[in-house]
Design a protein around this motif. Structure first.
Motif, PDB file in Angstrom:
ATOM      1  N   VAL A 309       0.858  -1.190   0.000  1.00 37.78           N
ATOM      2  CA  VAL A 309       0.000   0.000   0.000  1.00 37.78           C
ATOM      3  C   VAL A 309       0.889   1.232   0.000  1.00 37.78           C
ATOM      4  O   VAL A 309       1.799   1.340   0.820  1.00 37.78           O
ATOM      5  N   GLN A 310       0.633   2.154  -0.927  1.00 41.71           N
ATOM      6  CA  GLN A 310       1.305   3.455  -0.895  1.00 41.71           C
ATOM      7  C   GLN A 310       0.263   4.554  -0.711  1.00 41.71           C
ATOM      8  O   GLN A 310      -0.807   4.526  -1.329  1.00 41.71           O
ATOM      9  N   VAL A 311       0.581   5.516   0.138  1.00 40.36           N
ATOM     10  CA  VAL A 311      -0.236   6.722   0.286  1.00 40.36           C
ATOM     11  C   VAL A 311       0.698   7.916   0.233  1.00 40.36           C
ATOM     12  O   VAL A 311       1.872   7.821   0.625  1.00 40.36           O
ATOM     13  N   SER A 312       0.222   9.036  -0.280  1.00 45.74           N
ATOM     14  CA  SER A 312       1.069  10.227  -0.363  1.00 45.74           C
ATOM     15  C   SER A 312       0.291  11.457   0.091  1.00 45.74           C
ATOM     16  O   SER A 312      -0.944  11.472   0.084  1.00 45.74           O
ATOM     17  N   TYR A 313       1.047  12.499   0.485  1.00 48.83           N
ATOM     18  CA  TYR A 313       0.451  13.714   1.046  1.00 48.83           C
ATOM     19  C   TYR A 313       1.191  14.957   0.564  1.00 48.83           C
ATOM     20  O   TYR A 313       2.362  14.895   0.161  1.00 48.83           O
ATOM     21  N   ALA A 314       0.494  16.082   0.650  1.00 43.20           N
ATOM     22  CA  ALA A 314       1.105  17.407   0.501  1.00 43.20           C
ATOM     23  C   ALA A 314       1.047  18.090   1.860  1.00 43.20           C
ATOM     24  O   ALA A 314       0.030  17.995   2.566  1.00 43.20           O
ATOM     25  N   ILE A 315       2.093  18.771   2.247  1.00 42.47           N
ATOM     26  CA  ILE A 315       2.131  19.404   3.566  1.00 42.47           C
ATOM     27  C   ILE A 315       0.991  20.398   3.720  1.00 42.47           C
ATOM     28  O   ILE A 315       0.722  21.220   2.828  1.00 42.47           O
ATOM     29  N   GLY A 316       0.292  20.284   4.844  1.00 41.55           N
ATOM     30  CA  GLY A 316      -0.802  21.192   5.140  1.00 41.55           C
ATOM     31  C   GLY A 316      -2.118  20.840   4.485  1.00 41.55           C
ATOM     32  O   GLY A 316      -3.133  21.478   4.754  1.00 41.55           O
ATOM     33  N   VAL A 317      -2.142  19.802   3.633  1.00 40.62           N
ATOM     34  CA  VAL A 317      -3.361  19.403   2.921  1.00 40.62           C
ATOM     35  C   VAL A 317      -3.991  18.211   3.630  1.00 40.62           C
ATOM     36  O   VAL A 317      -3.289  17.286   4.054  1.00 40.62           O
ATOM     37  N   VAL A 318      -5.317  18.229   3.745  1.00 32.78           N
ATOM     38  CA  VAL A 318      -6.009  17.233   4.559  1.00 32.78           C
ATOM     39  C   VAL A 318      -6.068  15.867   3.874  1.00 32.78           C
ATOM     40  O   VAL A 318      -5.693  14.850   4.465  1.00 32.78           O
ATOM     41  N   GLU A 319      -6.561  15.831   2.649  1.00 35.92           N
ATOM     42  CA  GLU A 319      -6.749  14.562   1.954  1.00 35.92           C
ATOM     43  C   GLU A 319      -5.428  14.080   1.345  1.00 35.92           C
ATOM     44  O   GLU A 319      -4.624  14.885   0.871  1.00 35.92           O
ATOM     45  N   PRO A 320      -5.202  12.772   1.333  1.00 38.65           N
ATOM     46  CA  PRO A 320      -4.007  12.264   0.654  1.00 38.65           C
ATOM     47  C   PRO A 320      -4.046  12.564  -0.836  1.00 38.65           C
ATOM     48  O   PRO A 320      -5.128  12.680  -1.430  1.00 38.65           O
ATOM     49  N   THR A 321      -2.891  12.715  -1.447  1.00 45.31           N
ATOM     50  CA  THR A 321      -2.835  12.991  -2.878  1.00 45.31           C
ATOM     51  C   THR A 321      -2.960  11.728  -3.713  1.00 45.31           C
ATOM     52  O   THR A 321      -3.286  11.804  -4.902  1.00 45.31           O
ATOM     53  N   SER A 322      -2.720  10.554  -3.118  1.00 46.17           N
ATOM     54  CA  SER A 322      -2.888   9.298  -3.853  1.00 46.17           C
ATOM     55  C   SER A 322      -2.927   8.116  -2.900  1.00 46.17           C
ATOM     56  O   SER A 322      -2.381   8.176  -1.797  1.00 46.17           O
ATOM     57  N   ILE A 323      -3.586   7.051  -3.350  1.00 46.31           N
ATOM     58  CA  ILE A 323      -3.530   5.748  -2.693  1.00 46.31           C
ATOM     59  C   ILE A 323      -3.314   4.713  -3.784  1.00 46.31           C
ATOM     60  O   ILE A 323      -4.023   4.689  -4.791  1.00 46.31           O
ATOM     61  N   PHE A 324      -2.300   3.864  -3.591  1.00 45.86           N
ATOM     62  CA  PHE A 324      -1.893   2.885  -4.593  1.00 45.86           C
ATOM     63  C   PHE A 324      -1.816   1.515  -3.947  1.00 45.86           C
ATOM     64  O   PHE A 324      -1.394   1.385  -2.800  1.00 45.86           O
ATOM     65  N   ILE A 325      -2.224   0.484  -4.693  1.00 41.84           N
ATOM     66  CA  ILE A 325      -2.168  -0.898  -4.222  1.00 41.84           C
ATOM     67  C   ILE A 325      -1.427  -1.751  -5.250  1.00 41.84           C
ATOM     68  O   ILE A 325      -1.680  -1.643  -6.455  1.00 41.84           O
ATOM     69  N   ASP A 326      -0.527  -2.613  -4.771  1.00 40.26           N
ATOM     70  CA  ASP A 326       0.135  -3.599  -5.621  1.00 40.26           C
ATOM     71  C   ASP A 326       0.006  -4.954  -4.945  1.00 40.26           C
ATOM     72  O   ASP A 326       0.478  -5.137  -3.821  1.00 40.26           O
ATOM     73  N   THR A 327      -0.654  -5.897  -5.617  1.00 39.13           N
ATOM     74  CA  THR A 327      -0.805  -7.247  -5.054  1.00 39.13           C
ATOM     75  C   THR A 327       0.207  -8.222  -5.652  1.00 39.13           C
ATOM     76  O   THR A 327       0.125  -9.425  -5.388  1.00 39.13           O
TER      77      THR A 327
END
Length: 418
Positions: A309-327
């Motif tokens: 699972v990958q998640v990413s963020y921008a500083i000061g921003v509430v919602e994550p910028t992406s969610i990625f899944i690799d099975t």
């Protein structure tokens, strides 16, 4: 064709882990007396010295020197001949207040709108090759060193051990990515000076590691994993020779320098951010824990044998910028990895404050994570006591390793019709 994969771990007495544990002990004390504390604390340890630095915003004041000394003594650096001990080392504090430029983007009137404490990407990983959904080579490496530390503290079966140690395990896998056998075990352990010559000393250490330590580790493992230990294992025990000079006297230690040991031993991926010393507003830590929680529950629910699972963020921003899944091609359902990621985003609220609330991260729960891995440990509830000359005494019942709980399995099964 079969292949080899290797992971390593380091002991609680390794200089970098000493630094991590001091940083997390300071964090725990800040959160115990002020749960809203914002903390980013770094530690450097070297011969006879500890340097504390970082940024803190808190309503409490701590005796940071004594906290650092207590951690060092608990690890086992209590003797003058180690050239580093909790009672005699110098402790310099350079901790100062957090930048307002950062806090303005994180703190909001409504806690639910709390922004991410930094930009970046964080990863979580899980595999069904072990009962705790961790990569096997890393799990065994951790167990070797944790058991070695128990033997050191008992001082009975092996009486000459000192706190610094490293272990490394190489697993042979089949073409189908199934562990076949353990190929190599490397253990380097600090020890007292011996009266015997170097050759006899090394022979004694090797015999004790193979005949005392390894059998104790094997008994902790299920029979299917015990079967991977055979007489053909290659052992490298203190391969450079004697290891008397170690710990912070032998090598300088720094917070955050064992990020692969802390996570998945090289399996999966890593976003580069360290954990120790950071309060949960820092998504380097909280989102990595939340991603592990997601990955573990997906694998336990039967979505796939292996999940990143990958998640990413921008500083000061509430919602994550992406969610990625690799099975990794191990998915058990009729859905693409992208479709799984979309469903995960619906099931798991990955806003920073939601993560804090879901995993109960504004509690003093971090010192226990700072050695032998942040992932793969058993969730449990404990009572912790904190004392301060400035704030009195606080006793708190807290849940440790909440990100390891399999509390969303049924929800995941329902969502994916399993």
């Amino acid at each position: 064709m079969s292949y080899l994969f290797t992971s390593e771990s380091v002991s609680e007495g390794h200089p970098d882990k000493v630094a991590d544990q001091i940083s997390d002990a300071l964090l725990d004390h800040f959160l115990a007396f002020d749960p809203e504390s914002k903390v980013a604390c770094e530690t450097l340890v070297t011969t006879g010295q500890v340097v504390l630095a970082g940024e803190v915003k808190s309503d409490t004041y701590l005796d940071v020197q004594n906290i650092a000394r207590d951690v060092i003594n608990q690890i086992g650096y209590t003797k003058g001949e180690y050239q580093f001990s909790g009672d005699s080392c110098g402790v310099i504090s350079l901790i100062h207040e957090q930048s307002q430029d950062i806090s303005q983007g994180v703190d909001r009137g409504e806690k639910e709108q709390q922004g991410a404490g930094d930009q970046g990407m964080m990863f979580g990983y899980a595999t069904n090759e072990t009962d705790n959904y961790m990569p096997l080579a890393l799990d065994i490496s951790h167990r070797i060193l944790y058991t070695l530390a128990e033997l050191r503290k008992e001082g009975k079966e092996i009486s000459y051990l000192r706190p610094d140690a490293k272990a490394q395990v190489t697993i042979e896998y089949s073409d189908d990515n199934v562990p076949v056998r353990i190929d190599t075990i490397v253990v380097s352990t600090q020890h007292d000076a011996f009266d015997a010559d170097d050759e006899k000393m090394l022979a004694k250490i090797k015999k004790d590691i193979i005949e005392v330590l390894i059998p104790k580790v094997k008994t902790q493992l299920p029979e299917s994993i015990q079967a991977l230990f055979d007489d053909a294992i290659k052992y490298h025990i203190n391969p450079t020779g004697k290891f008397v000079i170690g710990g912070p006297h032998g090598d300088t230690g720094l917070t955050g320098r064992k990020i692969i040991v802390d996570t998945y031993g090289g399996k999966g991926a890593h976003g580069g951010g360290a954990f120790s010393g950071k309060d949960p507003s820092k998504v380097d830590r909280s989102a990595a824990y939340a991603s592990r929680h997601i990955a573990k529950n997906l694998v336990a629910a039967g979505v796939a044998d292996e999940v990143l699972v990958q998640v990413s963020y921008a500083i000061g921003v509430v919602e994550p910028t992406s969610i990625f899944i690799d099975t990794y091609g191990t998915s058990k359902i009729e859905a693409t990895d992208g479709e799984i990621a979309k469903k995960v985003a619906e099931l798991f609220d990955m806003r920073p404050f939601a993560i804090e609330e879901r995993l109960k991260l504004r509690n003093p729960i971090y010192l226990e994570s700072a050695a032998y891995g942040h992932m793969g440990k058993t969730p449990r509830t404990v009572t912790k006591v904190f004392e301060s000359p400035y704030n009195g005494r606080v006793e708190k019942e807290v849940e440790l390793f909440t990100w390891e709980k399999l509390d969303r399995v049924e929800e995941v099964k329902k969502a994916f019709q399993l």
